[in-house]
Design a protein around this motif. Sequence first.
Motif, PDB file in Angstrom:
ATOM      1  N   UNK A   1       0.765  -1.286   0.041  1.00 62.54           N
ATOM      2  CA  UNK A   1       0.090   0.009  -0.005  1.00 62.54           C
ATOM      3  C   UNK A   1       0.916   1.194  -0.020  1.00 62.54           C
ATOM      4  N   UNK A   2       2.107   1.052   0.803  1.00 67.63           N
ATOM      5  CA  UNK A   2       2.798   2.465   0.978  1.00 67.63           C
ATOM      6  C   UNK A   2       3.471   2.666  -0.568  1.00 67.63           C
ATOM      7  N   UNK A   3       4.120   1.633  -0.946  1.00 68.11           N
ATOM      8  CA  UNK A   3       4.826   1.744  -2.390  1.00 68.11           C
ATOM      9  C   UNK A   3       3.742   2.362  -3.476  1.00 68.11           C
ATOM     10  N   UNK A   4       2.248   1.756  -3.485  1.00 66.26           N
ATOM     11  CA  UNK A   4       1.467   2.188  -4.370  1.00 66.26           C
ATOM     12  C   UNK A   4       0.955   3.732  -4.070  1.00 66.26           C
ATOM     13  N   UNK A   5       0.889   4.054  -2.841  1.00 63.53           N
ATOM     14  CA  UNK A   5       0.688   5.440  -2.513  1.00 63.53           C
ATOM     15  C   UNK A   5       1.592   6.344  -2.862  1.00 63.53           C
ATOM     16  N   UNK A   6       2.938   6.165  -2.278  1.00 61.90           N
ATOM     17  CA  UNK A   6       4.317   7.176  -2.704  1.00 61.90           C
ATOM     18  C   UNK A   6       4.475   7.021  -4.190  1.00 61.90           C
ATOM     19  N   UNK A   7       4.520   6.085  -4.954  1.00 59.34           N
ATOM     20  CA  UNK A   7       5.048   5.988  -6.198  1.00 59.34           C
ATOM     21  C   UNK A   7       4.159   5.976  -7.310  1.00 59.34           C
ATOM     22  N   UNK A   8       2.939   6.371  -6.900  1.00 56.55           N
ATOM     23  CA  UNK A   8       1.543   6.243  -7.996  1.00 56.55           C
ATOM     24  C   UNK A   8       1.895   6.695  -9.435  1.00 56.55           C
ATOM     25  N   UNK A   9       2.397   8.010  -9.238  1.00 60.07           N
ATOM     26  CA  UNK A   9       2.351   8.500 -10.470  1.00 60.07           C
ATOM     27  C   UNK A   9       3.406   7.992 -11.507  1.00 60.07           C
ATOM     28  N   UNK A  10       4.569   7.488 -10.844  1.00 53.34           N
ATOM     29  CA  UNK A  10       5.783   6.959 -11.693  1.00 53.34           C
ATOM     30  C   UNK A  10       5.138   5.739 -12.205  1.00 53.34           C
ATOM     31  N   UNK A  11       4.514   4.797 -11.267  1.00 51.36           N
ATOM     32  CA  UNK A  11       4.089   3.487 -11.508  1.00 51.36           C
ATOM     33  C   UNK A  11       2.864   3.670 -12.756  1.00 51.36           C
ATOM     34  N   UNK A  12       2.280   4.528 -12.553  1.00 54.78           N
ATOM     35  CA  UNK A  12       1.131   4.933 -13.687  1.00 54.78           C
ATOM     36  C   UNK A  12       1.662   5.211 -15.058  1.00 54.78           C
ATOM     37  N   UNK A  13       2.654   6.126 -15.015  1.00 55.93           N
ATOM     38  CA  UNK A  13       3.500   6.545 -16.161  1.00 55.93           C
ATOM     39  C   UNK A  13       3.878   5.208 -16.794  1.00 55.93           C
ATOM     40  N   UNK A  14       4.760   4.138 -15.961  1.00 56.79           N
ATOM     41  CA  UNK A  14       5.261   3.049 -16.703  1.00 56.79           C
ATOM     42  C   UNK A  14       3.975   2.231 -17.210  1.00 56.79           C
ATOM     43  N   UNK A  15       2.913   2.194 -16.486  1.00 60.68           N
ATOM     44  CA  UNK A  15       1.710   1.202 -17.029  1.00 60.68           C
ATOM     45  C   UNK A  15       1.243   1.821 -18.331  1.00 60.68           C
ATOM     46  N   UNK A  16       1.378   3.318 -18.476  1.00 58.84           N
ATOM     47  CA  UNK A  16       0.777   3.752 -19.750  1.00 58.84           C
ATOM     48  C   UNK A  16       1.755   3.746 -21.005  1.00 58.84           C
ATOM     49  N   UNK A  17       2.827   3.918 -20.568  1.00 57.87           N
ATOM     50  CA  UNK A  17       3.999   4.321 -21.732  1.00 57.87           C
ATOM     51  C   UNK A  17       5.182   3.498 -21.688  1.00 57.87           C
ATOM     52  N   UNK A  18       5.194   2.412 -20.758  1.00 55.16           N
ATOM     53  CA  UNK A  18       6.553   1.556 -20.583  1.00 55.16           C
ATOM     54  C   UNK A  18       6.875   0.812 -21.893  1.00 55.16           C
ATOM     55  N   UNK A  19       5.882   0.453 -22.786  1.00 53.07           N
ATOM     56  CA  UNK A  19       6.093  -0.424 -23.959  1.00 53.07           C
ATOM     57  C   UNK A  19       6.597   0.696 -24.971  1.00 53.07           C
TER      58      UNK A  19
END
Length: 633
Positions: free
Chosen positions: A145-163
Amino acid sequence: MRFETLGHSSAASVKAAEILLRDGLITPPNLDEALGEQERWGSNVGQILIARGHTTAFRYYKALAEALDLPFVNLRETPPDDDLPDAGERQTYLDLALIPWRRGEDGSVTIATMDVNEDVETWAVGRFGQGGYRFAITSKFDVLWEVQKRFEALDDLDAREGLWRVMPMHSARATFVSGQVIAVWVILSLLILGLWWAPKATLIGVSAFVSLLYLATFCFKFLLTWLGGNHRIDVQVTVEEVAALSDADLPVYTLLIPMYKEHEVLPLLVDSVRKLDYPKSKLDVKLVLEAGDHETIEAAKALGAASIFEIVRVPHSQPKTKPKACNYALRFARGQYLCIYDAEDMPEPDQLKKAVVAFRKADPNVACIQARLNYFNRDDNLLTRMFTLEYSQWFDFLLPGLDALRVPIPLGGTSNHFKIDVLRGLGAWDSFNVTEDADLGVRMTQEGYRVGIVNSTTFEEANGVYPSWIKQRSRWIKGYMQTWLVHMRNPIKLYKSLGHTGFWGFQFFIGGPPLTVLLNPILWLTFIVTLIWPMPAISEYFPPVVLYISLFNLLVANLLYIYFGVVAAFKRQYYDLVPYGLLQPFYWIMHSIAAYKALSQLIFNPHYWEKTQHGTSSATHQALAKAAEAKNG
């Protein structure tokens, strides 16, 4: 080493369980059951108590802290210091289930972890030096939960544009690349010029091309059906092989279940997962929900299934698609294998074990095992019957035929079992492609991997509502258009990676169907007009050879297409569906309606994900009622 395999010592776990028993938080039968299953499941007592729902993760890890004589940290109430967690190490935090929490006055860092073991200590020494750290215990999901909350923007960017950032030519973020735009304009210009300067010769050329396209597409489908009927693609797993598995040796299995505004089918989902014959302590089940879908999130919380399910909230961003949601949740997956299920899916209880056996039996380059799909509501109406005939032909004839020819197999949207390390290595799903699994199947083949099919079936709900069917089918057709455009950006490279048969199979199986269903209404209208108002001049545009091919396509090919559907019903022993196979031409009309909607969206709204409506069938309502009875009972 993945998160769930990091088990603290059995002695510490038993001591923590005894503390729970002392405090009246579990019962003696609960502890006896967990002790009895400890060796059989290959999990410690605490993991079993949580998986069985006898205690919560919070209570157990608080007791574990007491057993280990370490402080307990609630990260939701006392989050880490802002300057300690490093974004570049967020995957390590998830893998080892830890996060730097607080820096003391002496400069040492307290690390919040759910376990203290050799891997954790090795990382701590390398990161903070000998004596530069101390430990505190935190709850099972707190780090996640803490990693999701703290790095949400980075993880979302990777999910969208990683490939797209790593392999832009494999992403559908741009619908057309410059070379394709130029090619379209050249073809249109040549066609217009031809109609201007030599209209008769041009129209003869167009009619010949269309007739040959239909003939080639039919011949390819006929070949697939003929080969598929005699080719066994399934990785056959016997009952004896499943029974021979040791639960203690089974790996952690991640289930991703993306949902959006489907709170009404949640009880059915919980019931299906609980029926799976797999150690519950080794199931990593992610409910992948949109952060703004408050109704489904609250409904999931109210189910009280936290011991099995973990809610992953996907941040609001565009594109708002299933592959983006799965990419986001993939970072938090902790299994060796991963499977996608839809909310209303009913997999056979032994499917996960069969998939494990199938992977162990298959060649090393098999990266995905697809379970067969069929419908539990095929008798609802005409639409569900036609859908069932279509899927039966798909899995019993077409996919085996593709496998026999080594043509890329477009994966279905559910019940795909992946080797998670291969999935990540491929860049996972394209968040901009609305048939992300079909695209992934092609990418797998290009990289030298294969797809297998296991002899296990997942039953899902056939879409029996006409407007919803059009939405779903137009999305599928649009996705096939996207997939063809993406992989044809470099035809030479595609040809080299797939070979002659694979390349042309890709053209006729991925590129051909959207084009033919777009052309169908034009050809049908032309045929009807010539029947009502005979125009001898039209025959000038159909030389004898072209005319004979067109008549063959109209009479023989279409009759055989109908026959293929009837044969599929016989093979599945769905004898009641045989008469409906004769109605397939009406089903083709619906495909053309969906295709024109797909073409419009491809041009004007390529990444829009039209939501499929689930939970509409009487069979689903009956299953929900049974699930409610089982829960109350």
